[in-house]
Enzyme design. Structure first.
Site, mmCIF file in Angstrom:
data_model
loop_
_atom_site.group_PDB
_atom_site.id
_atom_site.type_symbol
_atom_site.label_atom_id
_atom_site.label_comp_id
_atom_site.label_asym_id
_atom_site.label_seq_id
_atom_site.Cartn_x
_atom_site.Cartn_y
_atom_site.Cartn_z
ATOM 1 N N THR A 35 0.829 -1.216 0.000
ATOM 2 C CA THR A 35 0.000 0.000 0.000
ATOM 3 C C THR A 35 0.860 1.262 0.000
ATOM 4 O OG1 THR A 35 -0.146 0.013 2.414
ATOM 5 C CG2 THR A 35 -1.909 -1.122 1.237
ATOM 6 N N PHE A 73 5.696 0.355 11.329
ATOM 7 C CA PHE A 73 4.441 0.907 10.811
ATOM 8 C C PHE A 73 3.716 -0.082 9.899
ATOM 9 C CE2 PHE A 73 7.330 4.355 11.609
ATOM 10 C CZ PHE A 73 6.554 5.228 12.331
ATOM 11 N N THR A 117 -3.334 1.638 17.711
ATOM 12 C CA THR A 117 -4.490 2.371 17.181
ATOM 13 C C THR A 117 -5.582 2.598 18.212
ATOM 14 O OG1 THR A 117 -6.280 2.247 15.559
ATOM 15 C CG2 THR A 117 -5.471 0.167 16.388
ATOM 16 N N TYR A 142 -8.975 -5.991 13.010
ATOM 17 C CA TYR A 142 -7.867 -5.029 12.872
ATOM 18 C C TYR A 142 -7.423 -4.531 14.246
ATOM 19 C CZ TYR A 142 -5.619 -0.510 12.288
ATOM 20 O OH TYR A 142 -4.755 0.549 12.410
ATOM 21 N N ASN A 171 -6.904 9.693 14.507
ATOM 22 C CA ASN A 171 -6.924 9.786 13.032
ATOM 23 C C ASN A 171 -5.776 10.642 12.517
ATOM 24 O OD1 ASN A 171 -9.679 8.514 12.229
ATOM 25 N ND2 ASN A 171 -10.087 9.834 13.989
ATOM 26 N N ASP A 284 -19.757 2.569 14.379
ATOM 27 C CA ASP A 284 -19.136 3.899 14.450
ATOM 28 C C ASP A 284 -19.563 4.593 15.745
ATOM 29 O OD1 ASP A 284 -17.472 4.338 12.355
ATOM 30 O OD2 ASP A 284 -18.917 5.440 11.121
HETATM 31 N N1 LIG Z 1 -3.475 6.441 9.214
HETATM 32 C C1 LIG Z 1 -4.089 6.441 10.384
HETATM 33 O O1 LIG Z 1 -4.928 7.302 10.668
HETATM 34 C C2 LIG Z 1 -3.750 5.393 11.418
HETATM 35 C C3 LIG Z 1 -4.450 5.398 12.631
HETATM 36 C C4 LIG Z 1 -4.119 4.449 13.594
HETATM 37 C C5 LIG Z 1 -3.110 3.532 13.362
HETATM 38 N N2 LIG Z 1 -2.465 3.536 12.169
HETATM 39 C C6 LIG Z 1 -1.410 2.537 11.948
HETATM 40 O O2 LIG Z 1 -0.263 3.241 11.492
HETATM 41 C C7 LIG Z 1 0.482 2.446 10.575
HETATM 42 C C8 LIG Z 1 0.693 3.213 9.296
HETATM 43 O O3 LIG Z 1 -0.566 3.574 8.746
HETATM 44 P P1 LIG Z 1 -0.637 4.314 7.340
HETATM 45 O O4 LIG Z 1 -1.886 5.092 7.297
HETATM 46 O O5 LIG Z 1 0.670 4.992 7.098
HETATM 47 O O6 LIG Z 1 -0.777 3.064 6.355
HETATM 48 P P2 LIG Z 1 -0.118 2.837 4.925
HETATM 49 O O7 LIG Z 1 -0.907 1.755 4.281
HETATM 50 O O8 LIG Z 1 0.010 4.125 4.197
HETATM 51 O O9 LIG Z 1 1.332 2.309 5.281
HETATM 52 C C9 LIG Z 1 1.607 0.983 5.619
HETATM 53 C C10 LIG Z 1 2.910 0.580 4.943
HETATM 54 O O10 LIG Z 1 3.242 -0.768 5.336
HETATM 55 C C11 LIG Z 1 3.627 -1.494 4.184
HETATM 56 N N3 LIG Z 1 3.330 -2.929 4.464
HETATM 57 C C12 LIG Z 1 2.105 -3.464 4.721
HETATM 58 N N4 LIG Z 1 2.231 -4.791 4.946
HETATM 59 C C13 LIG Z 1 3.553 -5.081 4.857
HETATM 60 C C14 LIG Z 1 4.314 -6.284 4.982
HETATM 61 N N5 LIG Z 1 3.718 -7.473 5.223
HETATM 62 N N6 LIG Z 1 5.650 -6.240 4.827
HETATM 63 C C15 LIG Z 1 6.257 -5.046 4.558
HETATM 64 N N7 LIG Z 1 5.605 -3.890 4.405
HETATM 65 C C16 LIG Z 1 4.262 -3.906 4.546
HETATM 66 C C17 LIG Z 1 2.794 -0.910 3.055
HETATM 67 O O11 LIG Z 1 3.327 -1.148 1.766
HETATM 68 C C18 LIG Z 1 2.800 0.581 3.423
HETATM 69 O O12 LIG Z 1 3.903 1.255 2.870
HETATM 70 C C19 LIG Z 1 -0.324 1.163 10.394
HETATM 71 O O13 LIG Z 1 0.237 0.188 11.251
HETATM 72 C C20 LIG Z 1 -1.713 1.536 10.850
HETATM 73 O O14 LIG Z 1 -2.420 0.427 11.346
HETATM 74 C C21 LIG Z 1 -2.760 4.443 11.191
#
Ligand SMILES: NC(=O)c1ccc[n+]([C@@H]2O[C@H](COP(=O)([O-])OP(=O)(O)OC[C@H]3O[C@@H](n4cnc5c(N)ncnc54)[C@H](O)[C@@H]3O)[C@@H](O)[C@H]2O)c1
Length: 328
Positions: A35, A73, A117, A142, A171, A284
């Site tokens: 992603t 991450f 999260t 999740y 968020n 929600d």
């Molecule tokens: N964006 C938010 O609002 C939010 C809120 C709470 C928690 N999070 C957590 O923060 C982290 C980052 O979120 P984000 O929004 O940047 O997501 P994102 O999808 O933009 O980034 C995730 C990254 O992890 C990589 N990835 C996924 N599975 C993988 C694997 N098996 N091996 C190697 N790389 C892998 C993807 O290619 C991507 O670059 C996540 O763990 C998410 O659960 C995000």
């Protein structure tokens, strides 16, 4: 200092990479690009295209020299997808993290920062800001996967002394104020980029799920934390875990309703946002806002981009400059 960042090609990870580089550290990124985007990794940063399910390949990267810490991450993070395909989600999030933590122990890594999260607080409605001590009741596989990883980290500390910071984000939103990185999720499910796209005429009317919640204007209230403030919190958290592990809720502490976000995008962009009311989505909650007092007290952290307009401004700027995101 030298840090390994998994998921550093994704939204939050790429902003933390920038914060680490800005602080003068060396950074290596490991990502499978499922992603994320290669272009989100700044030039000059060593990049390994590796899937964390591949134990040997991950171990080979972690084995490349001494690390002052690992920041994890990499994950899949769509709540709805996790309800449709729970085992896939648990495998992708839990097993990958289990691999990484074991590999970190094997290679004598001493510190790990983990993206947890607010989704682990799903369930009953809460009317006040949520502290770390609130009961954990994941509302989805999740959220559960993230809590399972927190428990793994607890045992890795107790048995091997691997210190961790579990950062429970609310968020994440906005974009690097210098325009170096931004948000490009596909599909996009987050309200601010969707609203920005609606204002720019890049999508049809925005759906507001639920306009009859017991809130000030009937729409859901959420905590939007600017991704640069979130990145700053990671750098500060690293300084907290030399001798102990910590868990912090991270949000800006101010709740904004869906309608207030929409009005902010209209104000900042100077354009109308077409929208329509849609029924509530199951699960929600009306109100999800962080109590980040512990992080503030321990590290002196405070959000620089607290107002919704300042968050929207950077998101809008990035989208205008990058209408197709990272894929030009
Ligand atoms: N964006 C938010 O609002 C939010 C809120 C709470 C928690 N999070 C957590 O923060 C982290 C980052 O979120 P984000 O929004 O940047 O997501 P994102 O999808 O933009 O980034 C995730 C990254 O992890 C990589 N990835 C996924 N599975 C993988 C694997 N098996 N091996 C190697 N790389 C892998 C993807 O290619 C991507 O670059 C996540 O763990 C998410 O659960 C995000």
């Amino acid at each position: 200092m030298r840090y390994l960042v998994t998921g550093g090609a994704g939204f939050v990870g790429s902003h933390v990479v920038l914060a680490l580089l800005d602080a003068g550290h060396d950074v290596v990124v490991l990502d499978n690009l499922s992603t994320g985007y290669r272009k989100a990794v700044p030039a000059g940063v060593t990049f390994h295209k590796v899937d964390l399910l591949d134990y040997a390949a991950t171990s080979a990267v972690v084995g490349q020299g001494a690390w002052d810490g690992v920041l994890h991450f990499a994950a899949l993070s769509l709540v709805g997808d996790s309800m449709r395909d729970p085992f896939y989600y648990l495998r992708q999030n839990y097993l990958t993290a289990l691999n990484l933590v074991q590999i970190c122990v094997e290679h004598s890594v001493k510190k790990i920062v983990f993206s947890s999260t607010a989704a682990l607080f799903g369930g009953p409605e809460r009317l006040g800001p949520i502290p770390e001590t609130a009961p954990v009741q994941p509302g989805s596989p999740y959220g559960e996967s993230k809590f399972m990883i927190e428990r793994v980290l607890n045992w890795a500390d107790a048995i091997y002394g691997l210190r961790s910071a579990c950062l429970r984000y609310f968020n994440a939103a906005g974009a690097d104020p210098q325009g170096r990185a931004g948000e490009d999720h596909r599909p996009e499910t987050h309200l601010i980029p969707l609203t920005v796209d609606a204002a720019l005429g890049r999508r049809s009317a925005l759906k507001l799920f639920g306009t009859d919640y017991p809130t000030r204007d009937g729409s859901c209230i959420r905590d939007y934390i600017h991704v640069t403030d979130l990145a700053d919190a990671h750098v500060r958290a690293l300084g907290q875990i030399d001798h102990r592990s910590v868990t912090y809720n991270i949000g800006n502490g101010q709740g904004y309703s869906n309608l207030e976000v929409l009005q902010s995008v209209e104000r900042v962009s100077g354009r109308k946002v077409p929208w329509e009311a849609a029924p509530r989505r199951e699960g929600d909650p009306a109100f999800l806002v962080a109590d980040s007092t512990a992080l503030k007290n321990d590290t002196g952290w405070a959000p620089r981009f607290g107002s919704i307009d300042s968050i929207v401004e950077t998101a809008l700027l990035w989208r205008k400059k990058n209408p197709n995101g990272y894929e030009v």
